[in-house]
Write a protein that holds these residues in place. Structure first.
Motif, PDB file in Angstrom:
ATOM      1  N   ASP A 174       0.825  -1.208   0.000  1.00 25.01           N
ATOM      2  CA  ASP A 174       0.000   0.000   0.000  1.00 25.01           C
ATOM      3  C   ASP A 174       0.859   1.259   0.000  1.00 25.01           C
ATOM      4  OD1 ASP A 174       1.076  -0.177   2.483  1.00 25.01           O
ATOM      5  OD2 ASP A 174      -0.812   0.067   3.588  1.00 25.01           O
ATOM      6  N   ILE A 175       2.125   1.088  -0.442  1.00 27.70           N
ATOM      7  CA  ILE A 175       3.027   2.236  -0.486  1.00 27.70           C
ATOM      8  C   ILE A 175       2.503   3.238  -1.503  1.00 27.70           C
ATOM      9  CG2 ILE A 175       5.360   2.987  -1.079  1.00 27.70           C
ATOM     10  CD1 ILE A 175       6.314   0.253  -0.132  1.00 27.70           C
ATOM     11  N   SER A 176       2.387   4.496  -1.087  1.00 23.77           N
ATOM     12  CA  SER A 176       1.728   5.485  -1.930  1.00 23.77           C
ATOM     13  C   SER A 176       2.685   6.490  -2.567  1.00 23.77           C
ATOM     14  CB  SER A 176       0.695   6.260  -1.095  1.00 23.77           C
ATOM     15  OG  SER A 176       1.315   6.903   0.001  1.00 23.77           O
ATOM     16  N   GLN A 177       3.983   6.429  -2.232  1.00 26.36           N
ATOM     17  CA  GLN A 177       4.909   7.403  -2.794  1.00 26.36           C
ATOM     18  C   GLN A 177       5.008   7.222  -4.300  1.00 26.36           C
ATOM     19  OE1 GLN A 177       5.614   5.433  -0.121  1.00 26.36           O
ATOM     20  NE2 GLN A 177       7.137   6.378   1.209  1.00 26.36           N
ATOM     21  N   ALA A 178       5.122   8.337  -4.992  1.00 25.45           N
ATOM     22  CA  ALA A 178       5.256   8.271  -6.442  1.00 25.45           C
ATOM     23  C   ALA A 178       6.711   8.036  -6.799  1.00 25.45           C
ATOM     24  CB  ALA A 178       4.770   9.579  -7.069  1.00 25.45           C
ATOM     25  N   ALA A 179       6.974   7.017  -7.593  1.00 22.07           N
ATOM     26  CA  ALA A 179       8.342   6.704  -7.991  1.00 22.07           C
ATOM     27  C   ALA A 179       8.609   7.256  -9.382  1.00 22.07           C
ATOM     28  CB  ALA A 179       8.542   5.193  -8.000  1.00 22.07           C
ATOM     29  N   PRO A 180       9.834   7.677  -9.680  1.00 21.71           N
ATOM     30  CA  PRO A 180      10.158   8.198 -11.003  1.00 21.71           C
ATOM     31  C   PRO A 180      10.077   7.106 -12.063  1.00 21.71           C
ATOM     32  CG  PRO A 180      12.145   7.944  -9.674  1.00 21.71           C
ATOM     33  CD  PRO A 180      10.985   7.688  -8.772  1.00 21.71           C
ATOM     34  N   LYS A 181       9.673   7.492 -13.274  1.00 19.40           N
ATOM     35  CA  LYS A 181       9.454   6.498 -14.330  1.00 19.40           C
ATOM     36  C   LYS A 181      10.470   6.605 -15.460  1.00 19.40           C
ATOM     37  CE  LYS A 181       4.491   6.300 -13.385  1.00 19.40           C
ATOM     38  NZ  LYS A 181       3.125   6.504 -13.910  1.00 19.40           N
ATOM     39  N   GLY A 182      11.387   7.526 -15.414  1.00 14.38           N
ATOM     40  CA  GLY A 182      12.379   7.639 -16.465  1.00 14.38           C
ATOM     41  C   GLY A 182      13.577   8.458 -16.011  1.00 14.38           C
ATOM     42  N   VAL A 183      14.687   8.321 -16.758  1.00 11.72           N
ATOM     43  CA  VAL A 183      15.896   9.059 -16.403  1.00 11.72           C
ATOM     44  C   VAL A 183      15.666  10.555 -16.525  1.00 11.72           C
ATOM     45  CG1 VAL A 183      18.317   9.444 -16.985  1.00 11.72           C
ATOM     46  CG2 VAL A 183      17.342   7.154 -17.162  1.00 11.72           C
ATOM     47  N   SER A 184      14.928  10.976 -17.558  1.00 10.32           N
ATOM     48  CA  SER A 184      14.652  12.401 -17.742  1.00 10.32           C
ATOM     49  C   SER A 184      13.890  12.962 -16.550  1.00 10.32           C
ATOM     50  CB  SER A 184      13.862  12.626 -19.032  1.00 10.32           C
ATOM     51  OG  SER A 184      12.619  11.949 -18.972  1.00 10.32           O
ATOM     52  N   GLU A 185      12.975  12.153 -15.993  1.00  5.13           N
ATOM     53  CA  GLU A 185      12.212  12.604 -14.825  1.00  5.13           C
ATOM     54  C   GLU A 185      13.123  12.771 -13.615  1.00  5.13           C
ATOM     55  OE1 GLU A 185       8.458  11.209 -12.009  1.00  5.13           O
ATOM     56  OE2 GLU A 185       8.719  10.321 -13.992  1.00  5.13           O
ATOM     57  N   VAL A 186      14.084  11.841 -13.462  1.00 11.03           N
ATOM     58  CA  VAL A 186      15.023  11.952 -12.349  1.00 11.03           C
ATOM     59  C   VAL A 186      15.854  13.220 -12.477  1.00 11.03           C
ATOM     60  CG1 VAL A 186      17.057  10.926 -11.275  1.00 11.03           C
ATOM     61  CG2 VAL A 186      15.148   9.479 -11.929  1.00 11.03           C
ATOM     62  N   LEU A 187      16.377  13.472 -13.692  1.00 13.66           N
ATOM     63  CA  LEU A 187      17.210  14.651 -13.907  1.00 13.66           C
ATOM     64  C   LEU A 187      16.403  15.932 -13.731  1.00 13.66           C
ATOM     65  CD1 LEU A 187      19.309  13.472 -16.998  1.00 13.66           C
ATOM     66  CD2 LEU A 187      19.995  13.532 -14.581  1.00 13.66           C
ATOM     67  N   THR A 188      15.159  15.927 -14.225  1.00 13.45           N
ATOM     68  CA  THR A 188      14.296  17.096 -14.047  1.00 13.45           C
ATOM     69  C   THR A 188      14.030  17.362 -12.571  1.00 13.45           C
ATOM     70  OG1 THR A 188      13.207  16.682 -16.176  1.00 13.45           O
ATOM     71  CG2 THR A 188      12.057  18.114 -14.623  1.00 13.45           C
ATOM     72  N   THR A 189      13.758  16.284 -11.829  1.00 12.15           N
ATOM     73  CA  THR A 189      13.511  16.420 -10.397  1.00 12.15           C
ATOM     74  C   THR A 189      14.735  16.980  -9.680  1.00 12.15           C
ATOM     75  OG1 THR A 189      11.951  14.570 -10.421  1.00 12.15           O
ATOM     76  CG2 THR A 189      12.864  15.195  -8.288  1.00 12.15           C
ATOM     77  N   LEU A 190      15.930  16.512 -10.088  1.00  8.33           N
ATOM     78  CA  LEU A 190      17.163  17.020  -9.487  1.00  8.33           C
ATOM     79  C   LEU A 190      17.314  18.518  -9.724  1.00  8.33           C
ATOM     80  CD1 LEU A 190      19.778  14.219 -10.287  1.00  8.33           C
ATOM     81  CD2 LEU A 190      18.903  14.869  -8.050  1.00  8.33           C
ATOM     82  N   LEU A 191      17.010  18.962 -10.952  1.00 11.67           N
ATOM     83  CA  LEU A 191      17.118  20.387 -11.270  1.00 11.67           C
ATOM     84  C   LEU A 191      16.120  21.201 -10.455  1.00 11.67           C
ATOM     85  CD1 LEU A 191      17.576  20.239 -15.160  1.00 11.67           C
ATOM     86  CD2 LEU A 191      19.299  20.828 -13.447  1.00 11.67           C
ATOM     87  N   TYR A 192      14.885  20.701 -10.351  1.00 12.84           N
ATOM     88  CA  TYR A 192      13.880  21.403  -9.547  1.00 12.84           C
ATOM     89  C   TYR A 192      14.287  21.438  -8.070  1.00 12.84           C
ATOM     90  CZ  TYR A 192      10.406  21.945 -13.261  1.00 12.84           C
ATOM     91  OH  TYR A 192       9.740  22.340 -14.394  1.00 12.84           O
ATOM     92  N   ASN A 193      14.862  20.333  -7.595  1.00 13.97           N
ATOM     93  CA  ASN A 193      15.301  20.289  -6.196  1.00 13.97           C
ATOM     94  C   ASN A 193      16.422  21.291  -5.938  1.00 13.97           C
ATOM     95  OD1 ASN A 193      13.486  18.337  -5.413  1.00 13.97           O
ATOM     96  ND2 ASN A 193      14.906  16.631  -5.678  1.00 13.97           N
ATOM     97  N   MET A 194      17.259  21.522  -6.942  1.00 20.67           N
ATOM     98  CA  MET A 194      18.368  22.455  -6.776  1.00 20.67           C
ATOM     99  C   MET A 194      17.869  23.883  -6.546  1.00 20.67           C
ATOM    100  SD  MET A 194      21.086  21.095  -9.649  1.00 20.67           S
ATOM    101  CE  MET A 194      22.258  22.417  -9.331  1.00 20.67           C
ATOM    102  N   VAL A 195      16.754  24.251  -7.176  1.00 25.31           N
ATOM    103  CA  VAL A 195      16.248  25.625  -7.055  1.00 25.31           C
ATOM    104  C   VAL A 195      15.036  25.686  -6.131  1.00 25.31           C
ATOM    105  CG1 VAL A 195      17.156  26.352  -9.285  1.00 25.31           C
ATOM    106  CG2 VAL A 195      14.877  25.333  -9.170  1.00 25.31           C
ATOM    107  N   ASP A 196      14.884  24.687  -5.294  1.00 25.13           N
ATOM    108  CA  ASP A 196      13.795  24.697  -4.325  1.00 25.13           C
ATOM    109  C   ASP A 196      13.994  25.855  -3.341  1.00 25.13           C
ATOM    110  OD1 ASP A 196      11.581  23.975  -2.874  1.00 25.13           O
ATOM    111  OD2 ASP A 196      12.539  22.280  -1.862  1.00 25.13           O
ATOM    112  N   ASN A 197      12.887  26.360  -2.811  1.00 30.13           N
ATOM    113  CA  ASN A 197      12.965  27.384  -1.781  1.00 30.13           C
ATOM    114  C   ASN A 197      13.854  26.878  -0.651  1.00 30.13           C
ATOM    115  OD1 ASN A 197      12.031  28.553   0.913  1.00 30.13           O
ATOM    116  ND2 ASN A 197      10.951  29.899  -0.515  1.00 30.13           N
ATOM    117  N   PRO A 198      14.870  27.656  -0.233  1.00 28.98           N
ATOM    118  CA  PRO A 198      15.815  27.140   0.768  1.00 28.98           C
ATOM    119  C   PRO A 198      15.159  26.756   2.090  1.00 28.98           C
ATOM    120  CG  PRO A 198      16.126  29.505   0.384  1.00 28.98           C
ATOM    121  CD  PRO A 198      15.223  29.005  -0.686  1.00 28.98           C
TER     122      PRO A 198
END
Length: 406
Positions: A116-140
């Protein structure tokens, strides 16, 4: 001797061997779980408080340490960050390749379970890289609250660079803040025996030893691959860097960093332990003040092993034919993905569906594998953290000693 000059019980505890105290905590936890399960579950409160304290202070620790170390770096002083980063990268790639070979040599099958794990897992390498970029500019502030270590690291580096032009008084204030936060984390870690007592007691009382016995083969492959990295691959890299017998340094790092990381299960919270060890090893402070917090974020050999082994176990269970080149591609993706898995509970496990997508394994099945990962996580996550954290010091020491010619 006058009784007034004798150290108090608290002082003796704080100055005692942390490893010995942790072992005592484990033994007491097993004992109370065996004789009084209800009391053991109540003792779980100590474990929950300990883990919550670590998670609360670790993001602030990384932020302040990196910012202060960069701000206080002298313009003309040389550091050895580049060779450390190279070792981090090579070590993570070799870890995932080792996991591939271990999985081929000792194929594992899983009894897949519903989850019943509900966390959303990444489905592609592009999604991982996009998430990393968004995480880099996240509100501190948001990054600190949510434990987004990529964002924390990005803002700490940016502010640190900006503060290099600040007054000496401001830089001294930053260093004092870093020292203060380190002291707080050190105190929390000294409470580890009580927290581990509660965690062990509650885990055994709730699940028993049977929960792990059913996955003994999987755990053997996972932990076996990590031991190969810790005792064979890493020493080889250190020997190539220093041209000296690596094992005294390897065992010192495993003993003084790996053991505490094994029980705290947090690379970030283990940063003060690693910094103190680097100081005792007389390494370059400008290097380790950056490489240790950085390693806690991106040096993820253990995570790469976890992703690779569990994915190939799912492949073997489903009877999918995999050639070695495809498995090597998996290892590369695992190594890259692992760098973004820190700071998230079960972060490496949630990247398993990404690796499974290489073999067209449905996300529903992949999340069942994630559930298995959480079951074995009692040992897997501890061993993974111990490998990651001890390697941070090991590779930093290797780079510094190579540059210094020692």
């Amino acid at each position: 001797m006058d009784s007034t000059s004798r150290p108090s019980l608290f002082q003796r505890y704080m100055n005692g061997s942390l490893v010995l105290q942790i072992i005592i905590g484990i033994v007491c936890g097993i004992a109370i779980a065996s004789f009084s399960p209800s009391a053991a579950q109540s003792a779980g409160l100590l474990g929950s408080l300990f883990v919550k304290a670590l998670k609360a202070i670790a993001p602030l620790l990384v932020f302040v340490l990196v910012m202060a170390s960069i701000a206080n770096h002298k313009q003309n002083e040389q550091t050895f960050i580049k060779p450390v980063l190279v070792l981090y990268l090579i070590g993570t790639l070799l870890a995932s390749l080792t996991a591939v070979m271990a999985s081929f040599a000792f194929p594992t099958s899983l009894s897949l379970v519903t989850s019943d794990i509900s966390q959303a897992a990444p489905k592609g390498v592009s999604e991982v890289l996009t998430t990393l970029l968004y995480n880099m500019v996240d509100n501190p502030v948001n990054a600190l609250v949510n434990g987004n270590y990529i964002g924390i690291l990005t803002w700490a580096v940016g502010l640190g660079l900006g503060l290099r032009h600040a007054s000496e008084a401001t830089k001294a204030l930053l260093q004092n803040m870093a020292d203060s936060v380190t002291t707080v984390v050190g105190f929390v870690i000294r409470l580890a025996p009580f927290g581990i007592f509660g965690l062990v007691a509650n885990t055994i009382a709730t699940t028993g030893f049977e929960a792990l016995l059913g996955y003994s083969h999987l755990l053997t492959v996972l932990i076996g691959a990590m031991l190969v990295i810790a005792l064979v691959t890493n020493p080889l890299l250190v020997f190539l860097a220093t041209k000296k017998n690596p094992y005294p340094l390897v065992f010192k790092c495993l003993k003084e960093s790996g053991i505490t990381a094994f029980f705290t299960r947090s690379s970030a919270a283990n940063i003060p332990v690693n910094m103190a060890l680097c100081k005792r090893l007389k390494l370059d402070e400008d290097t380790y003040s950056v490489s240790i917090p950085l390693g806690a974020t991106i040096n993820m050999a253990g995570a790469a092993i976890t992703i690779t082994v569990l994915t190939l176990a799912a492949v073997n269970t489903l009877g999918i034919s995999v050639d070695f080149p495809t498995a090597v591609l998996l290892s590369v993706i695992a190594a890259v993905s692992a760098c973004g898995s820190s700071g998230v509970a079960g972060g490496s496990l949630l990247l398993i569906p990404l690796a499974c997508s290489l073999f067209n394994i449905p996300n529903e099945v992949a999340m069942q594998v994630v559930a298995v990962g959480f079951i074995v996580g009692v040992l897997q996550d501890s061993a993974e953290t111990a490998l990651n954290s001890s390697t941070d010091v090991l590779f930093t020491a290797a780079a510094c000693k190579r540059a210094a010619g020692k």
